[in-house]
Design a protein around this motif. Sequence first.
Motif: not given
Length: 249
Positions: A13-27, A91-101
């Motif tokens: 969801e974060l990678n798709d929308n570039k924002i994740l609100e109310n992220a849980d503790k694990d993330i 938030t990902l402020t670069d719209p072309d960035m994505s997170i990979d953990v």
Amino acid sequence: MISTTAGKGSLKELNDNKILENADKDILELLDIGVLFYDLSGGKLNIAMGSVLSLWHDARETGILPDDSELQEAANHCDISNLIIDGDTVTLTDPDMSIDVGAIAKGYAADCAAEVAESYGLTSFALDLGGNVKTVGEKPTGKWVIGIQDPDGGILKTVEVSDLSVVTSGDYERYTIIDGETYSHIIDPDTLYPASLYRSVTVICESSSLGDALSTSLFCMDIESGKALAEELGAETLWVYEDGSTDET
């Protein structure tokens, strides 16, 4: 447990929308580990490299190497400073960035699983997540005996541990062969190509999360820098080189 796949509250969801609100503790904790090890490793572990890693994922699927120009363009969108964590909003402020953990998620999952097991009263067990072993307590006969795999097959050596994690990053299980060349799945952020300094790096420390992040970092670091970081974090470490020789702390 953290979700890295589809669904509300996931990293997808974060990678798709570039924002994740109310992220849980694990993330939040997983992202914090990524940011911490970016700094500790001098950028050799970068969870903001999703755009580059995606190209290598495609290469493994198609058998065609990524184009250098595509890699360079993707690398323009790997600046971890564009990952903003504000409370429980990410938030990902670069719209072309994505997170990979992928480099650290297994270690974190092992720690979480151990916490759950202990909450049910278990005081002696070992969890094997494939390249990542987490031990709690001892067996009735003594410490856990964990084998460190030889990249060429068999067991290189065994270690006796209790309340420790044994984590290995290597090029011998997850790899692809393209045009006769073997490429590991661990990408060096500086070259944008698979790291090839070592066959494997094993880390022994208390936290499986730390062990996973550290072993991946060290796989891309020169030996002197790697030894310094391992010593700073109080971890025992074993490097295996291409010729089968080893180095350790």
